[in-house]
Design an enzyme around this catalytic site. Sequence first.
Site, PDB file in Angstrom:
ATOM      1  N   ALA A   1      43.721  42.594  38.254  1.00 16.62           N
ATOM      2  CA  ALA A   1      44.002  41.916  39.524  1.00 16.62           C
ATOM      3  C   ALA A   1      44.876  42.737  40.455  1.00 16.62           C
ATOM      4  CB  ALA A   1      44.659  40.559  39.239  1.00 16.62           C
TER       5      ALA A   1
ATOM      6  N   ARG B   1      40.089  48.869  52.782  1.00 14.82           N
ATOM      7  CA  ARG B   1      39.755  48.151  54.014  1.00 14.82           C
ATOM      8  C   ARG B   1      40.396  48.800  55.232  1.00 14.82           C
ATOM      9  NH1 ARG B   1      40.305  43.424  50.487  1.00 14.82           N
ATOM     10  NH2 ARG B   1      38.252  42.412  50.333  1.00 14.82           N
TER      11      ARG B   1
ATOM     12  N   CYS C   1      43.396  34.357  32.864  1.00 15.51           N
ATOM     13  CA  CYS C   1      43.771  32.948  32.663  1.00 15.51           C
ATOM     14  C   CYS C   1      42.593  32.110  32.168  1.00 15.51           C
ATOM     15  CB  CYS C   1      44.311  32.359  33.966  1.00 15.51           C
ATOM     16  SG  CYS C   1      45.784  33.176  34.600  1.00 15.51           S
TER      17      CYS C   1
ATOM     18  N   ASN D   1      48.049  39.374  42.351  1.00 14.99           N
ATOM     19  CA  ASN D   1      47.145  39.558  43.479  1.00 14.99           C
ATOM     20  C   ASN D   1      47.907  39.768  44.786  1.00 14.99           C
ATOM     21  OD1 ASN D   1      44.071  39.179  42.943  1.00 14.99           O
ATOM     22  ND2 ASN D   1      45.058  37.723  41.576  1.00 14.99           N
TER      23      ASN D   1
ATOM     24  N   TYR E   1      48.568   8.958  51.895  1.00 16.77           N
ATOM     25  CA  TYR E   1      48.474   7.759  51.057  1.00 16.77           C
ATOM     26  C   TYR E   1      47.140   7.074  51.250  1.00 16.77           C
ATOM     27  CZ  TYR E   1      48.529   2.817  49.983  1.00 16.77           C
ATOM     28  OH  TYR E   1      48.172   1.575  49.524  1.00 16.77           O
TER      29      TYR E   1
ATOM     30  N   TRP F   1      54.326   4.622  47.626  1.00 20.64           N
ATOM     31  CA  TRP F   1      55.394   5.600  47.445  1.00 20.64           C
ATOM     32  C   TRP F   1      54.885   6.625  46.434  1.00 20.64           C
ATOM     33  CZ3 TRP F   1      59.960   6.543  49.845  1.00 20.64           C
ATOM     34  CH2 TRP F   1      60.447   5.569  50.716  1.00 20.64           C
TER      35      TRP F   1
ATOM     36  N   ARG G   1      63.918  10.143  45.714  1.00 19.74           N
ATOM     37  CA  ARG G   1      64.859   9.018  45.893  1.00 19.74           C
ATOM     38  C   ARG G   1      65.799   8.901  44.700  1.00 19.74           C
ATOM     39  NH1 ARG G   1      61.179   3.953  46.986  1.00 19.74           N
ATOM     40  NH2 ARG G   1      63.113   2.906  46.396  1.00 19.74           N
TER      41      ARG G   1
END
Length: 454
Positions: A6, A17, A40, A306, A427, A435, A443
């Site tokens: 990688a 490039r 992986c 990478n 949501y 929540w 919280r």
Amino acid sequence: MIGGDAAGMSAASQARRRRSADDLSIVAFERGRFTSYSACGIPYWVGGLVEERDELIARTPGVFHSDYDIDVRTRHEVVDIDLERREVVAVALDEGRREVRQPFDQLVYATGAVPVHPQWAEEGIAGVFGVQTLDDGDALHAWLLRDPKPKHAVVVGGGYIGVEMAEAMINRGLAVTLVERGEQPMSTVDPDMGALVADKLRSLGIEVLSGRAVTGLDHRGGVVSAVHTDEGSIPADIVVLGLGIKPNTTLARTAGLSLGPTGGVRVDLRMRVIDAPGVWAVGDCVESVHRVTGRPVHIPLGTHANKQGRVAGINIGGGYATFPGVIGTAVTRVCDLEVARTGLLSKEAEAAGFSFVTASVESTNRAGYFPGADPMTIKLLAERGTGRLLGAQIVGRSEAAKRIDPLAVALWNKMTVEDMVGLDLGYAPPYAPVWDPVLIAARKAVEALGIPDR
């Protein structure tokens, strides 16, 4: 380029490039047979979830030759770096170790990492495997298909590779024992979260032995037959090492390249090796800076490799780019249990000298009444005084792991848990409670800090 996975090939591609083959010749030496593959993905191929090995390969050496004008030489092992003569010395492994000398103006050191092999694993006993490269995976996969087929697998070490390979062995129909020296498997999360992973492994039929140290191996005719621990022996037809990895810096050390306290190559923000003009290093062989502690760390992940390769390639090609550091965001899966972390664990925060609070919550991935609502546990670490988020861990089922991403963004940008309570997260009942678990955890962390509700 020394290394064709990688990091190295990302650097090569980015440089190409920006500069043509007439302007910049690129040669890449790779000890193995493959380039640009997903290490992986090896456990998922070994376990049968991915059908073909070649599905893990993003670009073959032939593609780099034809589409990028990059001279990729597989099965070539670099054995020496001569910085004074500006050349590397390689040997062609399939040609009687024929010596090849290659001059360079710019050198990219991308040798990756090597599995930790304790002394007892260095005795040449067949059936003992580390899993770092696709060649390693190929050898392990072939062993599983041998006649007679192995029936008992012992996985030594309960990190990412350990738990993923334990699941792969179960999927292959083997009896599996996982031996972990620590209090719980998955030392990449705190022990209370690792206990949830251990429970899942046991529910799959994997025998989990925590607090055990492996002391040696037995063999019959040179083939592994048992693993010895400090509390007895375990039958084994195959042994998989999941004891972690370390930077592959043997060549770097011999050449006099600068190594840091983690054992990785020391680089600057542009991925240039410190005090070595014209030499770059990228991927699992380098150390990075942790954005929370400001200290050097070695966190070997394909995401970092990478990005670092891209940065080096842009700079070699005449552009300008920097690598901003890491926070250690990572996810994995054990069957249907998802595990994620970002930032610091409790022991890491203590070692860095932080005073902090922790907050853990249990919630669900969807509205509780919606079909398929599954539980998850989120744990946050927040700094006393400032309330800054220091780390987060998640263990849960469907859609749990990727909730680490908003937490990683918050941590990257040094948000406080009080700031996080007001995050405008999406949501709808199929996707989250009203929540979100991330907000509930924030919280609770605010409460643990003693900040009054406003």
